[in-house]
Design an enzyme around this catalytic site. Structure first.
Site, PDB file in Angstrom:
ATOM      1  N   GLY A   1      47.887  -4.470  -0.316  1.00  8.72           N
ATOM      2  CA  GLY A   1      46.872  -5.509  -0.517  1.00  8.72           C
ATOM      3  C   GLY A   1      47.101  -6.646   0.445  1.00  8.72           C
ATOM      4  O   GLY A   1      47.628  -6.462   1.540  1.00  8.72           O
ATOM      5  N   GLU A   2      46.672  -7.847   0.048  1.00  3.02           N
ATOM      6  CA  GLU A   2      46.811  -9.065   0.862  1.00  3.02           C
ATOM      7  C   GLU A   2      45.964  -9.044   2.136  1.00  3.02           C
ATOM      8  O   GLU A   2      46.073  -9.935   2.952  1.00  3.02           O
ATOM      9  CB  GLU A   2      48.268  -9.304   1.295  1.00  3.02           C
ATOM     10  CG  GLU A   2      49.271  -9.419   0.201  1.00  3.02           C
ATOM     11  CD  GLU A   2      50.687  -9.627   0.729  1.00  3.02           C
ATOM     12  OE1 GLU A   2      50.868  -9.779   1.965  1.00  3.02           O
ATOM     13  OE2 GLU A   2      51.625  -9.649  -0.089  1.00  3.02           O
ATOM     14  N   GLY A   3      45.171  -7.999   2.352  1.00  6.66           N
ATOM     15  CA  GLY A   3      44.490  -7.866   3.628  1.00  6.66           C
ATOM     16  C   GLY A   3      45.368  -7.251   4.698  1.00  6.66           C
ATOM     17  O   GLY A   3      44.981  -7.204   5.864  1.00  6.66           O
TER      18      GLY A   3
ATOM     19  N   ILE B   1      41.991 -14.685   2.224  1.00  3.41           N
ATOM     20  CA  ILE B   1      42.712 -14.018   1.153  1.00  3.41           C
ATOM     21  C   ILE B   1      42.378 -14.729  -0.160  1.00  3.41           C
ATOM     22  O   ILE B   1      42.716 -15.896  -0.345  1.00  3.41           O
ATOM     23  CB  ILE B   1      44.241 -14.028   1.396  1.00  3.41           C
ATOM     24  CG1 ILE B   1      44.552 -13.544   2.811  1.00  3.41           C
ATOM     25  CG2 ILE B   1      44.952 -13.177   0.348  1.00  3.41           C
ATOM     26  CD1 ILE B   1      44.011 -12.168   3.146  1.00  3.41           C
TER      27      ILE B   1
ATOM     28  N   GLU C   1      43.092  -9.857  -0.771  1.00  5.59           N
ATOM     29  CA  GLU C   1      43.184 -10.447  -2.116  1.00  5.59           C
ATOM     30  C   GLU C   1      44.619 -10.468  -2.607  1.00  5.59           C
ATOM     31  O   GLU C   1      45.494  -9.828  -2.046  1.00  5.59           O
ATOM     32  CB  GLU C   1      42.322  -9.665  -3.098  1.00  5.59           C
ATOM     33  CG  GLU C   1      42.450  -8.149  -3.022  1.00  5.59           C
ATOM     34  CD  GLU C   1      43.820  -7.586  -3.274  1.00  5.59           C
ATOM     35  OE1 GLU C   1      44.473  -8.052  -4.236  1.00  5.59           O
ATOM     36  OE2 GLU C   1      44.254  -6.686  -2.537  1.00  5.59           O
TER      37      GLU C   1
END
Length: 346
Positions: free
Chosen positions: A311-313, A59, A170
């Protein structure tokens, strides 16, 4: 990266993998996308029995100078606060990684705070956030190369530790704006349909975001060369993701990609070398409207449709159990011959 598709060895492996899948105790093609995943894993690993080993989520976090102009519903400080949340194990990606047995590393690619050495955190950012692309290029050429190299090192380290699946995500307040500008340059496409609500802008906030990004593009133009576009409008975390995708492809590891921001990195990586797409799995379709345009431009079909936009994967890690299932089908499911099951009538 995969060999030239016209390479006889590549063709022979594809044929053997497809024949193995077709001889499993099921109607041909009846496991749909799982069979396609198994084929992709087998081709990437050069094996009739591919494995998912030590999947690792990387991340990348970074801040954007332009975010101070009000591009997001959240203040810039949230980037650093969420990094702390990641390291404490409290974010969605942390929960999902624990659920699916995925290791997690956070990379400070350009957060506007100094963290110092911490377990689970990789350092090496070019700067504490990019410059304001509303008035000047986001980064210098040397900083871009540093960010690319940081992403490559993070991916190479995970692969050296045994990972052959990298989940890429991300964190960065304002990075949907950067991804919209990059996508407009690299697809290419009109800017307005690429600009979404990000972290939850209301109608007035969305109109402001669109106006500010149009101003940025009036200043910096529409460079189609990937590194030029990244230098003008990118974030350090997006550039680092480009490096990670390229490193994964070189090592024949699967890069499992999250949503719109990672999609912008995939666009840049693919424009630099289209072969990286052989090593990419587009895990889901984000609710950010620009993601559908990115996927179409890359000729990519997402695996999942779950209306995600965090987000964040978080969307990418959800693909890991399906990858394990696909590898298991290829390696463990009996063939008609092994099971003594009658094949279909001719």
């Amino acid at each position: 990266m995969l060999e030239n598709p016209r390479d006889p060895a590549h063709d022979a492996l594809r044929t053997a993998l497809q024949a193995k899948l077709d001889r499993k105790t099921k109607p041909v093609g009846s496991l749909g996308r799982l069979e396609q995943l198994a084929l992709q894993l087998g081709l990437l690993q050069g094996s009739l029995e591919p494995r998912v080993r030590r999947p690792t989520a990387l991340i990348f976090a970074g801040d954007h100078g332009a975010a101070r102009a009000g591009l997001s519903a959240f203040p810039q400080e949230v980037t650093a606060q969420m990094v702390e949340n990641f390291l404490a194990g409290g974010a969605a990606i942390c929960v999902l990684c624990r659920q699916f047995g995925v290791e997690l590393e956070v990379i400070d690619a350009g957060v506007a705070r100094e963290f110092g050495p911490r377990p689970g955190l990789r350092l090496g950012k070019p700067a504490a956030g990019t410059r304001d692309y509303l008035v000047e290029p986001a980064m210098e050429a040397a900083q871009l190369e540093q960010a690319l190299a940081l992403g490559e090192r993070a991916a190479e380290a995970a692969i050296a530790a045994g990972a052959n699946v990298l989940v890429l995500g991300e964190m960065g307040i304002g990075n949907t704006a950067s991804a919209a500008l990059l996508s407009a340059c690299l697809l290419p496409a009109p800017l307005e349909p690429l600009v979404g609500r990000g972290t939850g802008l209301d109608d007035a906030g969305l109109a402001r975001k669109r106006a500010l990004l149009a101003k940025a593009m009036d200043r910096g133009g529409r460079p189609s060369e990937p590194k030029q576009a990244l230098a003008q409008y990118g974030g350090f975390e997006i550039a680092a993701l480009v490096g990670a995708i390229r490193a994964a492809a070189r090592a024949r590891a699967l890069a499992v990609l999250d949503g719109f921001i990672v999609g912008a990195a995939a666009l840049a990586a693919a424009r630099l070398d289209p072969r990286v797409l052989d090593a990419c799995l587009f895990a889901h379709r984000s609710q950010e409207p620009g993601h559908t345009l990115q996927l179409a431009g890359l000729g990519a079909r997402p695996l999942l449709e779950l209306d995600l936009r965090l987000g964040e994967g978080s969307g990418a890690v959800l693909a890991v159990p399906l990858l394990r299932a696909a590898a298991g089908i290829l390696g463990e499911m009996a063939s008609f011959e092994q099971a003594g099951v009658s094949d279909k009538l001719e």
